[in-house]
Design an enzyme around this catalytic site. Structure first.
Site, PDB file in Angstrom:
ATOM      1  N   ARG A  73      13.814 -25.735  11.906  1.00  0.00           N
ATOM      2  CA  ARG A  73      12.591 -26.298  11.307  1.00  0.00           C
ATOM      3  C   ARG A  73      11.432 -26.169  12.287  1.00  0.00           C
ATOM      4  O   ARG A  73      11.650 -26.208  13.510  1.00  0.00           O
ATOM      5  CB  ARG A  73      12.847 -27.788  10.988  1.00  0.00           C
ATOM      6  CG  ARG A  73      11.756 -28.438  10.171  1.00  0.00           C
ATOM      7  CD  ARG A  73      12.065 -29.894   9.872  1.00  0.00           C
ATOM      8  NE  ARG A  73      11.156 -30.405   8.867  1.00  0.00           N
ATOM      9  CZ  ARG A  73      11.066 -31.674   8.494  1.00  0.00           C
ATOM     10  NH1 ARG A  73      11.857 -32.583   9.051  1.00  0.00           N
ATOM     11  NH2 ARG A  73      10.212 -32.049   7.564  1.00  0.00           N
ATOM     12  N   SER A  84       8.979 -35.966  12.471  1.00  0.00           N
ATOM     13  CA  SER A  84      10.122 -36.601  11.810  1.00  0.00           C
ATOM     14  C   SER A  84      10.886 -37.487  12.805  1.00  0.00           C
ATOM     15  O   SER A  84      11.268 -38.616  12.496  1.00  0.00           O
ATOM     16  CB  SER A  84      11.041 -35.518  11.231  1.00  0.00           C
ATOM     17  OG  SER A  84      12.114 -36.093  10.550  1.00  0.00           O
ATOM     18  N   GLY A 143      16.905 -31.214   9.094  1.00  0.00           N
ATOM     19  CA  GLY A 143      17.504 -31.021   7.776  1.00  0.00           C
ATOM     20  C   GLY A 143      19.018 -31.158   7.766  1.00  0.00           C
ATOM     21  O   GLY A 143      19.688 -30.759   6.801  1.00  0.00           O
ATOM     22  N   THR A 144      19.557 -31.781   8.796  1.00  0.00           N
ATOM     23  CA  THR A 144      21.011 -31.969   8.930  1.00  0.00           C
ATOM     24  C   THR A 144      21.603 -32.701   7.726  1.00  0.00           C
ATOM     25  O   THR A 144      22.621 -32.279   7.165  1.00  0.00           O
ATOM     26  CB  THR A 144      21.298 -32.819  10.192  1.00  0.00           C
ATOM     27  OG1 THR A 144      20.439 -32.396  11.250  1.00  0.00           O
ATOM     28  CG2 THR A 144      22.748 -32.743  10.593  1.00  0.00           C
ATOM     29  N   GLY A 198      10.223 -35.503   3.475  1.00  0.00           N
ATOM     30  CA  GLY A 198      10.806 -34.179   3.319  1.00  0.00           C
ATOM     31  C   GLY A 198       9.818 -33.110   2.879  1.00  0.00           C
ATOM     32  O   GLY A 198      10.049 -32.435   1.877  1.00  0.00           O
ATOM     33  N   HIS A 235      25.101 -31.254  16.840  1.00  0.00           N
ATOM     34  CA  HIS A 235      23.752 -31.022  17.376  1.00  0.00           C
ATOM     35  C   HIS A 235      23.842 -30.276  18.719  1.00  0.00           C
ATOM     36  O   HIS A 235      22.829 -30.036  19.370  1.00  0.00           O
ATOM     37  CB  HIS A 235      23.026 -32.351  17.623  1.00  0.00           C
ATOM     38  CG  HIS A 235      22.536 -33.037  16.374  1.00  0.00           C
ATOM     39  ND1 HIS A 235      22.039 -32.365  15.286  1.00  0.00           N
ATOM     40  CD2 HIS A 235      22.457 -34.371  16.055  1.00  0.00           C
ATOM     41  CE1 HIS A 235      21.669 -33.229  14.357  1.00  0.00           C
ATOM     42  NE2 HIS A 235      21.925 -34.451  14.785  1.00  0.00           N
TER      43      HIS A 235
HETATM   44  P1  A3P Z   1      10.925 -35.991   7.309  1.00  0.00           P
HETATM   45  O1  A3P Z   1      11.017 -37.059   8.341  1.00  0.00           O
HETATM   46  O2  A3P Z   1       9.922 -34.935   7.657  1.00  0.00           O
HETATM   47  O3  A3P Z   1      10.719 -36.512   5.938  1.00  0.00           O
HETATM   48  P2  A3P Z   1      17.911 -34.806   9.731  1.00  0.00           P
HETATM   49  O4  A3P Z   1      18.719 -34.896   8.498  1.00  0.00           O
HETATM   50  O5  A3P Z   1      18.224 -33.587  10.569  1.00  0.00           O
HETATM   51  O6  A3P Z   1      17.936 -36.073  10.494  1.00  0.00           O
HETATM   52  O7  A3P Z   1      16.408 -34.540   9.271  1.00  0.00           O
HETATM   53  C1  A3P Z   1      15.683 -35.561   8.612  1.00  0.00           C
HETATM   54  C2  A3P Z   1      14.584 -34.913   7.817  1.00  0.00           C
HETATM   55  O8  A3P Z   1      15.151 -34.292   6.650  1.00  0.00           O
HETATM   56  C3  A3P Z   1      13.587 -35.935   7.315  1.00  0.00           C
HETATM   57  O9  A3P Z   1      12.336 -35.242   7.257  1.00  0.00           O
HETATM   58  C4  A3P Z   1      14.125 -36.258   5.933  1.00  0.00           C
HETATM   59  O10 A3P Z   1      13.173 -36.817   5.054  1.00  0.00           O
HETATM   60  C5  A3P Z   1      14.581 -34.886   5.483  1.00  0.00           C
HETATM   61  N1  A3P Z   1      15.619 -34.954   4.431  1.00  0.00           N
HETATM   62  C6  A3P Z   1      16.708 -35.758   4.383  1.00  0.00           C
HETATM   63  N2  A3P Z   1      17.399 -35.556   3.261  1.00  0.00           N
HETATM   64  C7  A3P Z   1      16.740 -34.591   2.574  1.00  0.00           C
HETATM   65  C8  A3P Z   1      16.951 -33.974   1.297  1.00  0.00           C
HETATM   66  N3  A3P Z   1      17.994 -34.297   0.538  1.00  0.00           N
HETATM   67  N4  A3P Z   1      16.077 -33.033   0.905  1.00  0.00           N
HETATM   68  C9  A3P Z   1      15.015 -32.694   1.684  1.00  0.00           C
HETATM   69  N5  A3P Z   1      14.749 -33.260   2.876  1.00  0.00           N
HETATM   70  C10 A3P Z   1      15.607 -34.205   3.326  1.00  0.00           C
END
Ligand code: A3P
Length: 320
Positions: free
Chosen positions: A144, A152, A54-55, A288, A118
């Site tokens: 998460r 993911s 969720g970064t 997401g 990270h």
């Molecule tokens: P999924 O692959 O399960 O959909 P990070 O940002 O740490 O790389 O994590 C990526 C995950 O966060 C992905 O999950 C992505 O879809 C989700 N994500 C990215 N932007 C988001 C948003 N604005 N709201 C909710 N989830 C989001």
């Protein structure tokens, strides 16, 4: 560095073990550089996370909340930095921002600075973690469920392998793309970028229990359940709570909408653009949801990962 153990990992790059964690070999030297160069400010906010937890969302929410006076989360059509930039270019990673190692990039960012990392808590620059008097700034961590994190990661790497391969050719040998099952095994062994995830999360959890004013612990699942409530918490922690006037004007609602997966994923910059590091922006936005692991993992795999995590967390108060 050459004396540190190496092994293949997932993502499929040469990993090096340092401080109890596995790191992508080509990035490890930047962690060390940040120790030498980074000078925290009391107003700094560091967004910490294990990859794929969720970064990107946290970066968008925190950036929009902190900069809402200069950049109102305008109604559709009006201009906002998120309309033109990936959240990753608006909030840079501490360990990747300063590849020349002279500390200048951090110095150029005006206060209050938002940075991301990270890197595990125990490997952050001591200037951030070594004091409790506020001089090291504050940290927000998002965690998460490891099963969703792994799934993911898997999808992300299917999308980015070609680009990362080119980067690896420059910065260090990469390994062959593992199968889903092989990648899962490596993840279970903790051989993933900044892994094992559960130890990474436990360190930030314990820091947040020791110093709740310094470390705010968030969960991706909670952000999804209650985006406005989570945003209020984030803003209050950054010392910029929403005023009653802003609440009445719908600022919270507008930021939540601006940073929603649907909005960000649909923007031209995130559909076709690339981050400054050359990664395709669209790889950061998928579906997401909570529980997507059940579409990819067998029940036996899920039970195995749950078991590994439970064993590692035995005796702690952290649960996923
Ligand atoms: P999924 O692959 O399960 O959909 P990070 O940002 O740490 O790389 O994590 C990526 C995950 O966060 C992905 O999950 C992505 O879809 C989700 N994500 C990215 N932007 C988001 C948003 N604005 N709201 C909710 N989830 C989001």
């Amino acid at each position: 560095m050459p004396s540190l153990p190496t092994a293949p990992g997932f993502p499929p790059y040469r990993m090096r073990r340092y401080g109890g964690f596995w790191h992508i070999d080509m990035y490890l030297k930047f962690i060390c550089a940040s120790h030498a160069c980074f000078r925290p400010r009391p107003t700094d906010v560091l967004l910490a996370s294990f990859p794929k937890t969720g970064t990107t969302w946290l970066k968008a929410l925190a950036f929009s909340a902190l900069n809402r006076a200069a950049h109102p989360p305008s109604p559709a059509g009006a201009d906002h930095p998120l309309h033109r930039n990936s959240p990753h270019d608006l909030v840079r990673f501490l360990e990747l921002a300063d590849q020349d190692g002279d500390g200048l990039i951090y110095e150029e960012v005006p206060s209050p600075r938002l940075l991301a990392t990270h890197v595990p808590y125990s490997l952050l620059p001591h200037s951030i973690t070594g004091t409790d008097d506020g001089s090291g700034g504050r940290i927000m961590y998002v965690c998460r469920d490891p099963k969703d994190t792994f799934v993911s990661f898997w999808h992300y790497h299917e999308k980015t392998t070609a680009t990362l391969q080119q980067m690896a050719d420059v910065g260090g040998a990469s390994e062959a793309m593992p199968t889903f099952e092989e990648a899962f095994e490596l993840f279970c062994q903790g051989q993933s970028a900044e892994g094992p995830q559960w130890r990474h999360t436990l360190e930030y959890w314990e820091a947040s229990c020791r110093s709740p004013d310094k470390v705010l612990f968030l969960r991706y699942e909670d952000l999804l359940l209650d985006p406005p409530g989570s945003l209020r918490k984030i803003a209050a922690f950054m010392a910029c709570p929403f005023s009653p006037e802003e609440e009445a004007a719908g600022v919270v609602r507008d930021i939540v909408e601006l940073c929603s997966l649907g909005t960000l994923k649909g923007l031209e910059v995130n559909r076709r653009g690339s981050t400054m590091l050359g990664l395709k922006n669209d790889a950061f936005f998928r579906n997401g949801t909570v529980g997507d692991w059940s579409n990819c993992m067998t029940p036996a795999m899920a039970a195995r990962l749950d078991g590994i995590v439970a064993e590692a967390l035995e005796g702690s108060t952290l649960t996923f």
